[in-house]
Enzyme design. Structure first.
Site: not given
Ligand code: ADP
Length: 162
Positions: A22, A46, A95, A133
């Protein structure tokens, strides 16, 4: 003199927890926008592992010296939150091809709801691609060392589950 509107983006996500993946996307987005609002989507239905307060605290700490970044939480539709904050851009990270398919559907639905908002996708690096995450959460939950996957401004203690 023509004064152009500031380019505001929201970076929405659950950030449960906020990872180096992130952090990378936000840093890559910084030169593109005048302001980025990191928007923690808070779904009362959730269950998250970390509280909203904790997630806000980490993000504030990580970007403490960056005036172009602020942190908010929201419970409504992402496009409505963008609209309320005069944000014309939704920043998301990619990703894998699976991410692309998921993001494509959301972005196209968002566009149908609110045509003025543009989704902007930034690609991650090969090293950050496997970081999710969900996996980082499992490492922390089971007492593993997650320091490699969490931003340097934070320590493992910041992630203690109380
Ligand atoms: P959501 O539940 O909305 O998917 P996340 O917190 O999992 O929220 O992710 C938020 C954003 O960050 C999403 O666009 C996700 O693809 C991106 N993201 C998560 N991990 C990575 C990573 N390792 N590299 C690049 N982008 C990431």
């Amino acid at each position: 003199m023509l004064i152009s509107e500031p380019k505001i983006a929201i970076f929405p996500g659950s950030f449960d927890p906020f990872t180096v993946g992130h952090e990378f996307i936000v840093n890559q987005g910084l030169p593109l926008f005048d302001h980025i609002i990191i928007a923690i989507g808070h779904n009362t239905q959730k269950k998250s592992l970390f509280s909203l307060e904790k997630r806000k605290y980490w993000i504030k700490k990580i970007f403490a010296t960056e005036p172009k970044i602020s942190v908010e939480s929201y419970t409504n539709l992402t496009v409505n939150f963008a609209k309320e904050n005069k944000a014309k851009y939704i920043l998301r990270g990619l990703r894998t091809a699976a991410d692309f398919e998921y993001e494509r559907a959301i972005a196209q639905m968002n566009k149908a709801l609110f045509p003025d908002v543009e989704s902007v996708f930034l690609l991650t690096t090969p090293e950050l691609t496997p970081i999710t995450s969900t996996i980082v959460r499992d490492i922390i939950r089971h007492g593993g060392d997650a320091t490699k996957f969490i931003p340097q401004a934070l320590s493992q203690e910041d992630f203690e589950i109380k």
